[in-house]
Design a protein around this motif. Structure first.
Motif, PDB file in Angstrom:
ATOM      1  N   ILE A 336       0.855  -1.194   0.000  1.00 53.85           N
ATOM      2  CA  ILE A 336       0.000   0.000   0.000  1.00 53.85           C
ATOM      3  C   ILE A 336       0.893   1.247   0.000  1.00 53.85           C
ATOM      4  CG2 ILE A 336      -1.560   1.371   1.434  1.00 53.85           C
ATOM      5  CD1 ILE A 336      -3.022  -0.811   0.066  1.00 53.85           C
ATOM      6  N   PHE A 338       0.586   5.119   1.051  1.00 55.89           N
ATOM      7  CA  PHE A 338      -0.247   6.118   1.711  1.00 55.89           C
ATOM      8  C   PHE A 338       0.210   7.529   1.360  1.00 55.89           C
ATOM      9  CE2 PHE A 338      -1.223   2.762   4.918  1.00 55.89           C
ATOM     10  CZ  PHE A 338      -2.605   2.865   4.887  1.00 55.89           C
ATOM     11  N   SER A 339      -0.740   8.419   1.211  1.00 58.57           N
ATOM     12  CA  SER A 339      -0.479   9.861   1.266  1.00 58.57           C
ATOM     13  C   SER A 339      -1.091  10.342   2.570  1.00 58.57           C
ATOM     14  CB  SER A 339      -1.140  10.571   0.080  1.00 58.57           C
ATOM     15  OG  SER A 339      -2.555  10.468   0.162  1.00 58.57           O
ATOM     16  N   GLU A 340      -0.816  11.565   2.945  1.00 55.04           N
ATOM     17  CA  GLU A 340      -1.417  12.084   4.176  1.00 55.04           C
ATOM     18  C   GLU A 340      -2.933  12.025   4.088  1.00 55.04           C
ATOM     19  OE1 GLU A 340       0.006  15.912   5.246  1.00 55.04           O
ATOM     20  OE2 GLU A 340       2.101  15.294   5.454  1.00 55.04           O
ATOM     21  N   THR A 342      -4.880   9.936   2.144  1.00 53.64           N
ATOM     22  CA  THR A 342      -5.449   8.589   2.167  1.00 53.64           C
ATOM     23  C   THR A 342      -5.276   7.922   3.522  1.00 53.64           C
ATOM     24  OG1 THR A 342      -3.381   7.741   1.198  1.00 53.64           O
ATOM     25  CG2 THR A 342      -5.229   8.181  -0.301  1.00 53.64           C
ATOM     26  N   LEU A 343      -4.214   8.235   4.248  1.00 58.48           N
ATOM     27  CA  LEU A 343      -4.051   7.679   5.595  1.00 58.48           C
ATOM     28  C   LEU A 343      -5.160   8.185   6.512  1.00 58.48           C
ATOM     29  CD1 LEU A 343      -2.524   5.999   7.664  1.00 58.48           C
ATOM     30  CD2 LEU A 343      -1.039   7.968   8.090  1.00 58.48           C
ATOM     31  N   PHE A 346      -8.341   6.539   5.489  1.00 59.94           N
ATOM     32  CA  PHE A 346      -8.345   5.129   5.887  1.00 59.94           C
ATOM     33  C   PHE A 346      -8.754   4.980   7.352  1.00 59.94           C
ATOM     34  CE2 PHE A 346      -5.837   1.437   7.525  1.00 59.94           C
ATOM     35  CZ  PHE A 346      -6.584   0.444   6.908  1.00 59.94           C
ATOM     36  N   LEU A 467       2.487   7.036   8.020  1.00 55.95           N
ATOM     37  CA  LEU A 467       2.536   7.424   6.609  1.00 55.95           C
ATOM     38  C   LEU A 467       3.418   6.483   5.796  1.00 55.95           C
ATOM     39  CD1 LEU A 467       1.426   9.555   4.671  1.00 55.95           C
ATOM     40  CD2 LEU A 467       3.442  10.957   5.167  1.00 55.95           C
ATOM     41  N   THR A 470       3.476   0.194   4.657  1.00 55.08           N
ATOM     42  CA  THR A 470       3.147  -0.351   3.332  1.00 55.08           C
ATOM     43  C   THR A 470       2.359  -1.652   3.413  1.00 55.08           C
ATOM     44  OG1 THR A 470       5.304  -1.466   3.251  1.00 55.08           O
ATOM     45  CG2 THR A 470       5.136   0.717   2.215  1.00 55.08           C
ATOM     46  N   PHE A 500      -8.410   3.760  -2.226  1.00 54.57           N
ATOM     47  CA  PHE A 500      -7.100   3.917  -2.874  1.00 54.57           C
ATOM     48  C   PHE A 500      -7.216   3.982  -4.392  1.00 54.57           C
ATOM     49  CE2 PHE A 500      -5.953   1.741   1.174  1.00 54.57           C
ATOM     50  CZ  PHE A 500      -5.145   2.737   1.706  1.00 54.57           C
TER      51      PHE A 500
END
Length: 543
Positions: A336, A338-340, A342-343, A346, A467, A470, A500
């Motif tokens: 995975i 992540f961007s700030e 999408t985290l 999530f 962040l 993965t 995502f």
């Protein structure tokens, strides 16, 4: 002189008798109720195993109903099976919260509580609801979720009602709430019922902001739904929608796009679409997009499931959990990014599923971990006594026992409630009742014996998602059933794909007993069978 004495003496005897009766009354009173009476409090909360045992042996202490100044009562997680008639004496009551008990009938005398604002009877055994709400003109919130209700009475005079929650019941018809008197109704939660139709009059509710009818039997949406101008959150997933274009939009688009399409194409009693207006052109564009989706025969996303190998991480389940929190499934989502944004989304997604599919953590609880922080070796799902379980809770700097954490959260919750002058708790504090009075707490340990998860309350900080994470270790636990765990995990993975907007690689995780026999594995061949056509393809490698 004698006549004066003869007058005073009966008064003294009467006062002594009153004192004697009061002392005797207080002597037989539950300590929890006695404290509230002595300190002249306005709130009382009764829950946990000690209260449960008292109710089993003697029933609910009748002296509770002498506390006529009470404005808040919460009795939860007990064997309470009925609401006594004397409830009608508590005419100052504003909040009556009796969730997760064994109540079979809703006492009609509740209609005498004309100051009542919040009624919560979720998680009981109600099958019928008497027509009592017309007299509850101050009611703001009604929560009867997680019962077995087949029919709900008409609501007419409840002008202050803002939230009605009837999710997880047996309703076959949409409740009769579509009338102009319910001017403040903003949240209507009806997921996981047997409802087949949304009434055309749904747009008569001027302030409706949330409509959740997921997991019902709805085949089409009325065009008038598109005229609900305030509607910001619409859930119609897991319904047998016949319109394939609409089904694609439900799976892939936001509420506004769905409403635009429904307004344009759905059956409607009074159409307000202006063909030459900008809105009309916008609807035309939505229609074209829907056609494009329909004509695309290829899957938009895929989930590839990899078989668990003998040397892969497994979870060893202890026999101790069978009487505490019996069911667990896990899997690993790999690679995975992540961007700030999408985290954050999530983590918000977990909260949303906890509120809906997990029924505020009553049915199930999700935990997410950075898999690389778990170390090598198998995990162990077991129980520990509250003063033996040790962890550093998520976002806290100090290690503490389960007992210390529970007590700290209790104090924080009470202080916050008093500071905000509320009758309810917020955040993680809302879930403390789920473990209150338990002799042992469930927990998930890594190979070093460190606690990484303490369901249904919190994770440990050592496996915190960040962040740079993965590979995600997903865990769902429940005290109700394995199928609930699977339903929640299926939905979580599906929502992750949409969040995502990317394919997922998922590695199976086996659950073994202490002798090494496999109890279950997730995802199995029977899992992740989505009904959405052409949206998510499931590829199973070596299964």
């Amino acid at each position: 002189m004698g006549s004066v004495f003869s007058f005073i003496q009966p008064r003294i005897r009467h006062e002594r008798l009153k004192i004697f009766q009061e002392e005797n009354f207080m002597k037989n009173m539950w300590p929890e109720i006695e404290t509230v009476k002595r300190e002249n409090r306005y709130e009382i909360a009764l829950s946990g195993s000690a209260i449960d045992e008292k109710i089993k042996e003697h029933g609910l202490d009748d002296s509770l109903f002498s506390l006529v100044n009470l404005n808040y009562i919460c009795i939860n997680s007990t064997c309470l099976s009925e609401i006594p008639d004397r409830i009608s004496q508590l005419t100052n009551l504003q909040t009556l919260s009796l969730y997760d008990n064994q109540i079979i009938h809703l006492n009609p005398l509740i209609e005498k509580l004309n100051k009542l604002k919040t009624l919560d009877l979720s998680g009981n055994h109600l099958t019928e609801v008497p027509d009592i709400f017309s007299n509850l003109e101050q009611i703001v919130t009604i929560n009867l979720s997680r019962n077995n209700i087949r029919r709900f009475p008409t609501l007419r005079n409840n002008k202050k009602l803002t939230e009605l929650n009837l999710s997880n019941n047996e309703l076959e018809e949409f409740p009769d709430v579509c009338n102009a008197e319910l001017t403040n109704l903003s949240e209507l939660k009806l997921s996981q019922n047997q409802i087949e139709l949304i009434p055309e009059e749904i747009n008569i509710l001027p302030l409706l902001k949330v409509l959740d009818v997921g997991s019902n039997k709805i085949k089409s949406l009325p065009g008038n739904l598109g005229d609900c101008g305030k509607l910001k959150e619409l859930n119609v997933k897991q319904n047998p929608i016949c319109d394939r274009r609409l089904l694609k939009l439900i799976d892939q688009c936001r509420t506004k796009q769905i409403l635009d399409y429904v307004r344009q194409h759905g059956p409607k009693t009074a159409r307000n679409v202006q063909g030459n207006s900008k809105k009309g052109k916008k609807n035309h564009r939505i229609s074209e997009n829907a056609d494009d989706i329909s004509s695309n025969s290829e899957f938009k996303y895929k989930i590839t499931v990899f078989r668990a190998k003998d040397d892969d991480c497994a979870v060893i389940i202890s026999k101790n959990v069978e009487t505490v929190r019996k069911y667990i499934i896990c899997c690993i989502v790999q690679s995975i990014v992540f961007s700030e944004s999408t985290l954050k989304k999530f983590l918000q997604l977990q909260n949303k599923i906890h509120e809906n599919e997990c029924c505020k953590r009553n049915a199930a609880t999700i935990a997410t971990h950075d898999f690389k922080k778990l170390g090598t070796g198998n995990l162990t799902y077991t129980t520990m006594k509250p003063d033996e379980l040790k962890l550093r809770p998520l976002n806290r700097s100090k290690e503490m026992t389960g007992k210390e954490l529970f007590e700290k959260l209790q104090i924080e919750a009470e202080n916050f409630r008093k500071e905000k002058k509320r009758n309810t708790y917020s955040g993680i504090h809302r879930y403390l009742y789920l473990i209150e009075g338990k002799p042992e707490f469930p927990c998930l340990l890594n190979s070093k014996g460190e606690v990484i998860s303490f369901p249904p309350i919190t994770n440990a900080d050592i496996s915190k998602m960040e962040l740079g994470s993965t590979d995600i270790f997903l865990e769902v636990t429940s005290s109700e059933s394995l199928q609930i765990c699977k339903n929640v995990m299926n939905n979580l993975l599906r929502e992750m794909v949409l969040l995502f907007e990317a394919d997922l690689n998922v590695l199976q995780v086996r659950i073994n007993d202490e002798e090494g026999t496999m109890k279950n594995v997730y995802p199995s061949k029977a899992d992740l069978n989505f009904s959405d056509e052409n949206l998510i393809q499931i590829i199973r490698v070596n299964l």
